[in-house]
Design a protein around this motif. Sequence first.
Motif, short mmCIF file in Angstrom:
data_model
loop_
_atom_site.label_atom_id
_atom_site.label_comp_id
_atom_site.label_asym_id
_atom_site.label_seq_id
_atom_site.Cartn_x
_atom_site.Cartn_y
_atom_site.Cartn_z
N ASP A 76 10.37 -8.45 -0.67
CA ASP A 76 11.40 -8.48 0.37
C ASP A 76 10.84 -9.03 1.67
OD1 ASP A 76 13.62 -7.35 -1.04
OD2 ASP A 76 12.60 -5.42 -0.94
N VAL A 77 9.56 -8.78 1.91
CA VAL A 77 8.89 -9.27 3.11
C VAL A 77 7.40 -9.43 2.82
CG1 VAL A 77 8.51 -6.97 4.09
CG2 VAL A 77 8.62 -8.93 5.63
N VAL A 78 6.81 -10.47 3.41
CA VAL A 78 5.36 -10.69 3.31
C VAL A 78 4.79 -10.45 4.69
CG1 VAL A 78 3.51 -12.34 2.84
CG2 VAL A 78 5.58 -12.37 1.45
N GLN A 79 3.81 -9.56 4.76
CA GLN A 79 3.15 -9.27 6.03
C GLN A 79 1.75 -9.85 5.99
OE1 GLN A 79 3.48 -5.34 7.53
NE2 GLN A 79 1.90 -5.64 9.06
N PHE A 80 1.47 -10.76 6.92
CA PHE A 80 0.18 -11.45 6.97
C PHE A 80 -0.76 -10.74 7.93
CE2 PHE A 80 3.09 -14.67 5.55
CZ PHE A 80 2.36 -15.41 4.64
N LEU A 81 -1.99 -10.58 7.50
CA LEU A 81 -3.05 -10.10 8.39
C LEU A 81 -3.85 -11.33 8.82
CD1 LEU A 81 -4.31 -6.86 6.63
CD2 LEU A 81 -2.65 -7.11 8.46
N ILE A 99 12.06 -1.05 -0.26
CA ILE A 99 11.58 -2.33 0.25
C ILE A 99 10.30 -2.68 -0.49
CG2 ILE A 99 10.64 -3.55 2.25
CD1 ILE A 99 12.41 -1.77 4.00
N ASP A 100 10.19 -3.92 -0.94
CA ASP A 100 8.98 -4.42 -1.58
C ASP A 100 8.21 -5.22 -0.54
OD1 ASP A 100 7.00 -5.32 -3.25
OD2 ASP A 100 8.29 -6.66 -4.38
N LEU A 101 7.14 -4.63 0.00
CA LEU A 101 6.30 -5.25 1.02
C LEU A 101 5.05 -5.81 0.37
CD1 LEU A 101 5.25 -5.69 3.99
CD2 LEU A 101 4.31 -3.38 3.81
N CYS A 102 4.79 -7.09 0.59
CA CYS A 102 3.55 -7.70 0.12
C CYS A 102 2.64 -7.89 1.32
CB CYS A 102 3.82 -9.05 -0.55
SG CYS A 102 2.28 -9.92 -0.97
N LEU A 103 1.49 -7.26 1.28
CA LEU A 103 0.49 -7.43 2.33
C LEU A 103 -0.38 -8.62 1.93
CD1 LEU A 103 -0.91 -6.37 4.90
CD2 LEU A 103 -2.34 -4.99 3.38
N ALA A 104 -0.34 -9.69 2.73
CA ALA A 104 -1.14 -10.89 2.46
C ALA A 104 -2.40 -10.80 3.30
CB ALA A 104 -0.35 -12.15 2.81
N SER A 105 -3.46 -10.39 2.65
CA SER A 105 -4.75 -10.21 3.32
C SER A 105 -5.83 -10.77 2.42
CB SER A 105 -5.00 -8.72 3.58
OG SER A 105 -6.29 -8.51 4.10
N PRO A 106 -6.48 -11.86 2.82
CA PRO A 106 -7.51 -12.41 1.95
C PRO A 106 -8.54 -11.37 1.52
CG PRO A 106 -7.06 -13.94 3.70
CD PRO A 106 -6.30 -12.68 4.02
N ARG A 107 -8.88 -10.46 2.39
CA ARG A 107 -9.84 -9.41 2.04
C ARG A 107 -9.12 -8.08 1.92
NH1 ARG A 107 -11.76 -13.24 4.67
NH2 ARG A 107 -13.78 -14.15 4.37
N ARG A 143 8.43 6.62 2.68
CA ARG A 143 9.55 6.11 3.49
C ARG A 143 10.34 5.02 2.77
NH1 ARG A 143 5.44 7.73 6.67
NH2 ARG A 143 5.97 8.88 8.57
N GLY A 144 10.08 4.82 1.49
CA GLY A 144 10.85 3.86 0.71
C GLY A 144 10.30 2.45 0.70
N ILE A 145 9.01 2.31 1.01
CA ILE A 145 8.39 0.99 1.03
C ILE A 145 7.31 0.93 -0.03
CG2 ILE A 145 7.09 -0.68 2.42
CD1 ILE A 145 8.39 0.67 4.91
N ASP A 146 7.49 0.06 -1.00
CA ASP A 146 6.49 -0.15 -2.05
C ASP A 146 5.61 -1.31 -1.62
OD1 ASP A 146 7.57 1.84 -3.72
OD2 ASP A 146 9.07 0.41 -4.48
N MET A 147 4.31 -1.07 -1.54
CA MET A 147 3.38 -2.07 -1.06
C MET A 147 2.59 -2.68 -2.21
SD MET A 147 0.50 -1.71 1.92
CE MET A 147 -0.93 -1.20 0.98
N SER A 148 2.45 -3.98 -2.18
CA SER A 148 1.53 -4.69 -3.06
C SER A 148 0.64 -5.53 -2.15
CB SER A 148 2.27 -5.55 -4.07
OG SER A 148 3.04 -6.53 -3.42
N VAL A 149 -0.45 -6.03 -2.69
CA VAL A 149 -1.40 -6.81 -1.90
C VAL A 149 -1.68 -8.12 -2.62
CG1 VAL A 149 -3.76 -6.88 -0.99
CG2 VAL A 149 -2.46 -4.75 -0.90
#
Length: 178
Positions: A124-129, A18-26, A48-54
């Motif tokens: 694959d998913v964008v997670q917003f903080l 899974i390609d997870l993009c963490l959307a966090s201004p800071r 666990r198979g999740i590649d994170m980018s920010v």
Amino acid sequence: MNQPSTRTSDLSEGRDRIDLCLASPRFYPVYSGPAMRFHRYEPGLRARGIDMSVFAESMQGEGEAAGSNGQGNGLKAGELLPLEHVGDIPVQRVQLPDRGEMRREWAYARALTRWSVARDRRPDVVQFLGVSLFSVPWLWRLRSAGVPMVFINTLQSELSHRPWKAKLQRLYWRLPIQ
């Protein structure tokens, strides 16, 4: 609700990631509690198979020095800085205007949307903080492009004691994530 992509199928057998993009201004090295927490989560997520980018804002204002070389970056608001890495985490930063909360949030959400829907790096998913009302038009564009989104909100302020103001606060807080 969007259906999960085929890339996320059967992670237990190690077939896909899974390609997870963490959307966090800071994000690191700028202090933000939730962003620091996700920085610590990255090794466990990767296992666990999740590649994170920010996707984060630049650490300086428009026209100020960027990076360790002390040179001005010469970028206009909304332009992407060169990709950097914080440990194993790829971090894409965007130049934001110096002032104006609405202008800054608009430029951030607009750049995130353009970056996320590009075919060569689509997550694959964008997670917003946290998100604000100013981001709604760009969140709609992400949704219409089929990019799944997850929202986290920490340290929410208390509701007003005035009933009419509390109703407006509930609407303001919910609208971006609906």
